[in-house]
Design a protein around this motif. Sequence first.
Motif, PDB file in Angstrom:
ATOM      1  N   ASN A 170       0.861  -1.187   0.000  1.00 33.42           N
ATOM      2  CA  ASN A 170       0.000   0.000   0.000  1.00 33.42           C
ATOM      3  C   ASN A 170       0.891   1.227   0.000  1.00 33.42           C
ATOM      4  O   ASN A 170       1.749   1.377   0.871  1.00 33.42           O
ATOM      5  CB  ASN A 170      -0.900   0.015   1.240  1.00 33.42           C
ATOM      6  N   SER A 171       0.707   2.119  -0.956  1.00 33.05           N
ATOM      7  CA  SER A 171       1.605   3.270  -1.073  1.00 33.05           C
ATOM      8  C   SER A 171       1.139   4.467  -0.248  1.00 33.05           C
ATOM      9  O   SER A 171       1.953   5.256   0.209  1.00 33.05           O
ATOM     10  CB  SER A 171       1.732   3.686  -2.546  1.00 33.05           C
ATOM     11  N   GLY A 172      -0.180   4.614  -0.055  1.00 33.95           N
ATOM     12  CA  GLY A 172      -0.676   5.822   0.587  1.00 33.95           C
ATOM     13  C   GLY A 172      -0.940   5.699   2.069  1.00 33.95           C
ATOM     14  O   GLY A 172      -0.671   6.615   2.835  1.00 33.95           O
ATOM     15  N   ASP A 173      -1.452   4.557   2.501  1.00 33.41           N
ATOM     16  CA  ASP A 173      -1.864   4.380   3.891  1.00 33.41           C
ATOM     17  C   ASP A 173      -0.841   3.528   4.634  1.00 33.41           C
ATOM     18  O   ASP A 173      -0.740   2.328   4.429  1.00 33.41           O
ATOM     19  CB  ASP A 173      -3.240   3.704   3.922  1.00 33.41           C
ATOM     20  N   PHE A 174      -0.062   4.162   5.521  1.00 34.76           N
ATOM     21  CA  PHE A 174       0.975   3.430   6.246  1.00 34.76           C
ATOM     22  C   PHE A 174       0.399   2.538   7.339  1.00 34.76           C
ATOM     23  O   PHE A 174       1.098   1.703   7.887  1.00 34.76           O
ATOM     24  CB  PHE A 174       1.971   4.412   6.878  1.00 34.76           C
ATOM     25  N   SER A 175      -0.881   2.737   7.685  1.00 35.51           N
ATOM     26  CA  SER A 175      -1.451   1.957   8.776  1.00 35.51           C
ATOM     27  C   SER A 175      -1.751   0.520   8.355  1.00 35.51           C
ATOM     28  O   SER A 175      -1.896  -0.351   9.194  1.00 35.51           O
ATOM     29  CB  SER A 175      -2.734   2.621   9.292  1.00 35.51           C
ATOM     30  N   LYS A 176      -1.874   0.275   7.042  1.00 35.08           N
ATOM     31  CA  LYS A 176      -2.124  -1.085   6.552  1.00 35.08           C
ATOM     32  C   LYS A 176      -1.250  -1.336   5.336  1.00 35.08           C
ATOM     33  O   LYS A 176      -1.022  -0.452   4.523  1.00 35.08           O
ATOM     34  CB  LYS A 176      -3.600  -1.274   6.165  1.00 35.08           C
ATOM     35  N   ASP A 177      -0.755  -2.555   5.232  1.00 33.37           N
ATOM     36  CA  ASP A 177       0.046  -2.954   4.075  1.00 33.37           C
ATOM     37  C   ASP A 177      -0.272  -4.419   3.788  1.00 33.37           C
ATOM     38  O   ASP A 177       0.123  -5.306   4.539  1.00 33.37           O
ATOM     39  CB  ASP A 177       1.535  -2.762   4.356  1.00 33.37           C
ATOM     40  N   LYS A 178      -1.008  -4.655   2.712  1.00 29.30           N
ATOM     41  CA  LYS A 178      -1.515  -6.000   2.440  1.00 29.30           C
ATOM     42  C   LYS A 178      -0.395  -7.007   2.234  1.00 29.30           C
ATOM     43  O   LYS A 178      -0.469  -8.150   2.715  1.00 29.30           O
ATOM     44  CB  LYS A 178      -2.427  -5.986   1.216  1.00 29.30           C
ATOM     45  N   LEU A 179       0.670  -6.594   1.542  1.00 32.93           N
ATOM     46  CA  LEU A 179       1.765  -7.527   1.300  1.00 32.93           C
ATOM     47  C   LEU A 179       2.434  -7.941   2.612  1.00 32.93           C
ATOM     48  O   LEU A 179       2.712  -9.124   2.835  1.00 32.93           O
ATOM     49  CB  LEU A 179       2.798  -6.913   0.346  1.00 32.93           C
ATOM     50  N   LEU A 180       2.683  -6.981   3.485  1.00 31.68           N
ATOM     51  CA  LEU A 180       3.312  -7.311   4.768  1.00 31.68           C
ATOM     52  C   LEU A 180       2.401  -8.192   5.611  1.00 31.68           C
ATOM     53  O   LEU A 180       2.869  -9.133   6.260  1.00 31.68           O
ATOM     54  CB  LEU A 180       3.664  -6.029   5.531  1.00 31.68           C
ATOM     55  N   ASP A 181       1.105  -7.892   5.598  1.00 31.30           N
ATOM     56  CA  ASP A 181       0.159  -8.745   6.328  1.00 31.30           C
ATOM     57  C   ASP A 181       0.172 -10.171   5.773  1.00 31.30           C
ATOM     58  O   ASP A 181       0.129 -11.148   6.527  1.00 31.30           O
ATOM     59  CB  ASP A 181      -1.256  -8.163   6.235  1.00 31.30           C
ATOM     60  N   PHE A 182       0.218 -10.280   4.446  1.00 29.38           N
ATOM     61  CA  PHE A 182       0.240 -11.595   3.796  1.00 29.38           C
ATOM     62  C   PHE A 182       1.510 -12.365   4.179  1.00 29.38           C
ATOM     63  O   PHE A 182       1.469 -13.551   4.508  1.00 29.38           O
ATOM     64  CB  PHE A 182       0.166 -11.415   2.282  1.00 29.38           C
TER      65      PHE A 182
END
Length: 253
Positions: A170-182
Motif C-alpha cells: 500500500n503506497s498511501g496508507d501506512f497503517s495497513k500494508d496488504k503484502l506485509l500482512d500476507f
Amino acid sequence: MISVGIDISKEKITVCALEQGSKIIWKPFDVYLNKSKVEELLEKLEKVKEEIKITMEATGKYHLPILYELKDRGYFVSVINPLKMKQFCRALNFRKAKNDKIDAKQIAEYGLMYWKELEEYKVDEENYRVLKELNRSYQHYMDLRIDQMNYIDQTIHQTFPCIKKLIPHNSGDFSKDKLLDFLEKWWHKDLVLEKTEEEFIEEYKRWAKEKRYHPNANKAKTIYKLAKDSISTQPSHNSKIETNIREGINLIK
C-alpha cells in the motif's frame, strides 16, 4: 572593530579575537560547553568596548548552543558555510597545519576581511525551530522505512518470488500494508503449498475477511499457481530466515 572567531567542536569551542590589521586581542583559548564556562566567555565579551562581530562555521547542531546564547545577549553573529571558509583559507594558503586554535584564528581573519559583507544570523522563532526538527525526524524515519522495505523485498524474492506483483505494498496508507500482512502468514511459497488449492483458497478468504481485505477466490488461485511455478532460493524450514522476515515486518509496522 573586533572580530571574534569561534571554532566549534562537540564538547568545546575555541575562541580567538583580532582587531584591524590582524592584531591578536585574545590568543586562541578553549571554552567547554557548560553554563559556568560559557558565562565566563560572555562576561569577557561584555568588557570589550569596541564593535564586535562574531563568526563561526555551521556544524550541523554543535554550534547551536553557543549561537543561541550569543544571540540572546544581542551579539552580531555570522554563521559561515564550511566550504566557503575552507576556500578562504586555501586562497590565503593558511592550512599548512590544522588544529582548533589555528582554525579559530582563521575564522577571525575571515570576519575581518569580510567585515562589511558579513550577514547576521537570524534566529528562527521557536515554533519554526520545532517544525524543522520534526521534519528532520520525519525524513530520518522515512529513510529507515524505505531501506527496510527494500530489504524485505529483496528477501522475499528468495522465498516467494514475484509475490509482490500480485500483492503490492500500500503506497498511501501506512497503517495497513496488504503484502506485509500476507507475508506474516505466508512468508515462503512452501507454506501455501502445504495445503491443497481448495484448502488454501478457503484459508486465504478467511484471512482476508479477518484483515478486512476483499476475500477474492480468484486472487487466491493465482497466488497458489505462482507458488507452484516459482523457484525459491531459501529453504522454508530455516527458522532464521523466517525470524529475519518477521522481525523486519515488525520493524516497518
